[in-house]
Design a protein around this motif. Structure first.
Motif, PDB file in Angstrom:
ATOM      1  N   VAL A  21       0.844  -1.199   0.000  1.00  0.00           N
ATOM      2  CA  VAL A  21       0.000   0.000   0.000  1.00  0.00           C
ATOM      3  C   VAL A  21       0.878   1.246   0.000  1.00  0.00           C
ATOM      4  CG1 VAL A  21      -1.729   1.306   1.302  1.00  0.00           C
ATOM      5  CG2 VAL A  21      -1.909  -1.184   1.138  1.00  0.00           C
ATOM      6  N   ARG A  22       1.900   1.236   0.837  1.00  0.00           N
ATOM      7  CA  ARG A  22       2.831   2.372   0.930  1.00  0.00           C
ATOM      8  C   ARG A  22       3.522   2.607  -0.414  1.00  0.00           C
ATOM      9  NH1 ARG A  22       5.688   0.425   4.870  1.00  0.00           N
ATOM     10  NH2 ARG A  22       7.460  -0.245   3.619  1.00  0.00           N
ATOM     11  N   ALA A  23       3.983   1.538  -1.047  1.00  0.00           N
ATOM     12  CA  ALA A  23       4.655   1.658  -2.341  1.00  0.00           C
ATOM     13  C   ALA A  23       3.700   2.149  -3.419  1.00  0.00           C
ATOM     14  CB  ALA A  23       5.267   0.319  -2.736  1.00  0.00           C
ATOM     15  N   ASP A  24       2.457   1.677  -3.383  1.00  0.00           N
ATOM     16  CA  ASP A  24       1.456   2.100  -4.367  1.00  0.00           C
ATOM     17  C   ASP A  24       1.168   3.593  -4.234  1.00  0.00           C
ATOM     18  OD1 ASP A  24      -0.448   1.583  -6.461  1.00  0.00           O
ATOM     19  OD2 ASP A  24      -2.042   1.598  -4.949  1.00  0.00           O
ATOM     20  N   LEU A  25       1.020   4.046  -3.018  1.00  0.00           N
ATOM     21  CA  LEU A  25       0.767   5.463  -2.783  1.00  0.00           C
ATOM     22  C   LEU A  25       1.974   6.308  -3.185  1.00  0.00           C
ATOM     23  CD1 LEU A  25      -1.099   7.663  -1.847  1.00  0.00           C
ATOM     24  CD2 LEU A  25      -0.523   7.088   0.503  1.00  0.00           C
ATOM     25  N   ALA A  26       3.164   5.852  -2.848  1.00  0.00           N
ATOM     26  CA  ALA A  26       4.383   6.580  -3.232  1.00  0.00           C
ATOM     27  C   ALA A  26       4.504   6.660  -4.754  1.00  0.00           C
ATOM     28  CB  ALA A  26       5.607   5.915  -2.617  1.00  0.00           C
ATOM     29  N   GLU A  27       4.144   5.577  -5.435  1.00  0.00           N
ATOM     30  CA  GLU A  27       4.187   5.569  -6.895  1.00  0.00           C
ATOM     31  C   GLU A  27       3.196   6.580  -7.482  1.00  0.00           C
ATOM     32  OE1 GLU A  27       3.416   2.559 -10.667  1.00  0.00           O
ATOM     33  OE2 GLU A  27       3.673   1.722  -8.670  1.00  0.00           O
ATOM     34  N   LEU A  28       1.992   6.650  -6.915  1.00  0.00           N
ATOM     35  CA  LEU A  28       1.009   7.635  -7.366  1.00  0.00           C
ATOM     36  C   LEU A  28       1.567   9.048  -7.209  1.00  0.00           C
ATOM     37  CD1 LEU A  28      -1.848   8.573  -8.263  1.00  0.00           C
ATOM     38  CD2 LEU A  28      -2.512   8.404  -5.862  1.00  0.00           C
ATOM     39  N   ILE A  29       2.191   9.304  -6.084  1.00  0.00           N
ATOM     40  CA  ILE A  29       2.772  10.626  -5.825  1.00  0.00           C
ATOM     41  C   ILE A  29       3.859  10.942  -6.845  1.00  0.00           C
ATOM     42  CG2 ILE A  29       4.200  11.913  -4.172  1.00  0.00           C
ATOM     43  CD1 ILE A  29       2.516  10.479  -1.948  1.00  0.00           C
ATOM     44  N   ARG A  30       4.717   9.976  -7.110  1.00  0.00           N
ATOM     45  CA  ARG A  30       5.794  10.187  -8.100  1.00  0.00           C
ATOM     46  C   ARG A  30       5.230  10.371  -9.509  1.00  0.00           C
ATOM     47  NH1 ARG A  30       8.257   5.756  -4.842  1.00  0.00           N
ATOM     48  NH2 ARG A  30       9.565   6.840  -3.331  1.00  0.00           N
ATOM     49  N   ASP A  31       4.174   9.621  -9.839  1.00  0.00           N
ATOM     50  CA  ASP A  31       3.532   9.769 -11.150  1.00  0.00           C
ATOM     51  C   ASP A  31       2.963  11.170 -11.341  1.00  0.00           C
ATOM     52  OD1 ASP A  31       4.162   7.162 -11.840  1.00  0.00           O
ATOM     53  OD2 ASP A  31       2.129   6.381 -11.500  1.00  0.00           O
ATOM     54  N   LEU A  32       2.636  11.849 -10.248  1.00  0.00           N
ATOM     55  CA  LEU A  32       2.117  13.216 -10.313  1.00  0.00           C
ATOM     56  C   LEU A  32       3.242  14.246 -10.414  1.00  0.00           C
ATOM     57  CD1 LEU A  32      -0.679  12.909  -7.622  1.00  0.00           C
ATOM     58  CD2 LEU A  32      -1.008  13.211 -10.092  1.00  0.00           C
ATOM     59  N   GLY A  33       4.480  13.768 -10.399  1.00  0.00           N
ATOM     60  CA  GLY A  33       5.617  14.673 -10.530  1.00  0.00           C
ATOM     61  C   GLY A  33       6.170  15.159  -9.205  1.00  0.00           C
ATOM     62  N   HIS A  34       5.736  14.556  -8.113  1.00  0.00           N
ATOM     63  CA  HIS A  34       6.213  14.937  -6.783  1.00  0.00           C
ATOM     64  C   HIS A  34       7.249  13.918  -6.300  1.00  0.00           C
ATOM     65  CE1 HIS A  34       2.981  17.807  -6.810  1.00  0.00           C
ATOM     66  NE2 HIS A  34       2.043  16.870  -6.781  1.00  0.00           N
ATOM     67  N   GLU A  35       7.895  14.241  -5.189  1.00  0.00           N
ATOM     68  CA  GLU A  35       8.837  13.326  -4.562  1.00  0.00           C
ATOM     69  C   GLU A  35       8.134  12.610  -3.420  1.00  0.00           C
ATOM     70  OE1 GLU A  35      12.003  15.916  -3.354  1.00  0.00           O
ATOM     71  OE2 GLU A  35      12.928  15.856  -5.325  1.00  0.00           O
ATOM     72  N   ALA A  36       8.518  11.346  -3.177  1.00  0.00           N
ATOM     73  CA  ALA A  36       7.906  10.574  -2.094  1.00  0.00           C
ATOM     74  C   ALA A  36       8.970   9.798  -1.332  1.00  0.00           C
ATOM     75  CB  ALA A  36       6.864   9.607  -2.662  1.00  0.00           C
ATOM     76  N   TRP A  37       8.895   9.884  -0.024  1.00  0.00           N
ATOM     77  CA  TRP A  37       9.710   9.078   0.880  1.00  0.00           C
ATOM     78  C   TRP A  37       8.750   8.192   1.641  1.00  0.00           C
ATOM     79  CZ3 TRP A  37      11.135  13.935  -0.472  1.00  0.00           C
ATOM     80  CH2 TRP A  37      12.460  14.116  -0.886  1.00  0.00           C
ATOM     81  N   GLU A  38       9.247   7.071   2.143  1.00  0.00           N
ATOM     82  CA  GLU A  38       8.375   6.106   2.795  1.00  0.00           C
ATOM     83  C   GLU A  38       8.835   5.790   4.212  1.00  0.00           C
ATOM     84  OE1 GLU A  38       7.558   2.649   0.331  1.00  0.00           O
ATOM     85  OE2 GLU A  38       8.144   3.799  -1.449  1.00  0.00           O
ATOM     86  N   ALA A  39       7.852   5.616   5.102  1.00  0.00           N
ATOM     87  CA  ALA A  39       8.096   5.188   6.474  1.00  0.00           C
ATOM     88  C   ALA A  39       7.072   4.112   6.825  1.00  0.00           C
ATOM     89  CB  ALA A  39       7.989   6.364   7.437  1.00  0.00           C
ATOM     90  N   ALA A  40       7.515   3.073   7.548  1.00  0.00           N
ATOM     91  CA  ALA A  40       6.654   1.948   7.879  1.00  0.00           C
ATOM     92  C   ALA A  40       5.976   2.081   9.236  1.00  0.00           C
ATOM     93  CB  ALA A  40       7.451   0.648   7.833  1.00  0.00           C
ATOM     94  N   SER A  41       6.299   3.155   9.977  1.00  0.00           N
ATOM     95  CA  SER A  41       5.697   3.348  11.302  1.00  0.00           C
ATOM     96  C   SER A  41       5.721   4.829  11.653  1.00  0.00           C
ATOM     97  CB  SER A  41       6.469   2.559  12.365  1.00  0.00           C
ATOM     98  OG  SER A  41       7.763   3.114  12.539  1.00  0.00           O
TER      99      SER A  41
END
Length: 125
Positions: A21-41
């Motif tokens: 889910v986190r990766a999918d959301l980060a990918e959506l953000i990147r597809d919009l031209g933004h940067e995304a970092w991920e945290a699991a907690s």
């Protein structure tokens, strides 16, 4: 829906304990031209924010998170400590009660509508 040409790139921290889910959301953000970092907690997110909160313009957090702080607590903490960071809350498990989220914090139930979420991600603070 390509909103990346209409808004300046932003940097989002995505907080969700479910890796896919986190990766999918980060990918959506990147597809919009933004940067995304991920945290699991929330603890990992707070460590990242304490180190470089100035780098983030937005936070997207799940409600149900492992540990002592859920996403709603994280949302309030971020809004109080770093008011420049726009917060978006998502959840598959439960919808927050009225007034539970910080003011001007959009909520999206999973699975989210990509176009509505993209619009919220690209909105100015």
């Amino acid at each position: 829906m390509d909103t990346s040409r209409h808004a300046a790139p932003q940097s989002f921290l995505v907080v969700d304990d479910e890796a896919f889910v986190r990766a999918d959301l980060a990918e959506l953000i990147r597809d919009l031209g933004h940067e995304a970092w991920e945290a699991a907690s929330t603890a990992e997110a707070l460590a990242m924010l304490n180190q470089s909160a100035h780098a983030f313009t937005g936070l997207v957090t799940d409600v149900n998170m492992p540990g002592s702080r859920n996403g709603i607590v994280l949302a309030h903490h971020v809004r109080f400590v770093w008011p420049h960071i726009r917060v978006i809350v998502v959840s598959a498990g439960r919808k927050p009660l009225a007034g539970a989220l910080p003011a001007d914090t959009p909520f999206f139930a999973k699975p989210w509508d990509p176009e509505r979420l993209a619009s919220a991600l690209s909105a100015t603070h």
